[in-house]
Design a protein around this motif. Structure first.
Motif: not given
Length: 158
Positions: A35-45
């Protein structure tokens, strides 16, 4: 090549097996709620192998597989291991099961490489090669899109 430098640095950490990588623990931030509507972006090398099995995809909005290393002269990729791994990884399915979108990162690093690709004498050919290759790879794995990672682009090309 930047990927080889990063791989060398990763190897210097003293981790001797894929099993050690896979069992490395990562901190889970369980206090984040949907419900916090946080966008989290990550990378996988790609050189991290199957460590993605330890990722908490519930906490990621998107993850980008790193990377399709662009050959600026042709538009094709020049890191065959990374693309072979992309073709066989289970990461995309695991991420999708948890509602996490997956992108394929296209990287082109350095003023010279960016100048060559962006000012190519036959832009239609190299750009179409890149588009065709990406379309095939995205469609193959039912991924969600592409992340462009062009570093050190001359101001005149921006």
């Amino acid at each position: 090549m930047i990927h080889e430098e990063l791989r060398t640095r990763f190897d210097s950490l003293g981790i001797v097996s894929q099993e050690e990588i896979d069992t490395t623990s990562y901190k889970n931030f369980k206090s984040i709620t949907p419900d916090q509507h946080i966008n989290v972006f990550g990378w996988h090398p790609y050189w991290m192998g199957s460590v993605y099995k330890a990722y908490n995809f519930d906490l990621l909005t998107m993850i980008a597989y790193f990377s399709y290393d662009l050959n600026p002269e042709t538009g094709a990729y020049r890191n065959f291991q990374a693309i072979n791994d992309w073709r066989s990884t289970e990461m995309i399915d695991l991420a999708h099961e948890k509602g996490c979108k997956v992108l394929l990162t296209v990287s082109n690093h350095g003023f010279t490489n960016n100048e060559l690709f962006l000012n190519h004498p036959l832009p239609e050919i190299v750009q179409q090669t890149l588009i065709d290759s990406l379309f095939e790879l995205i469609e193959l794995k039912e991924a969600d899109g592409v992340n462009l990672n062009f570093e050190n682009v001359s101001p005149s090309l921006k």
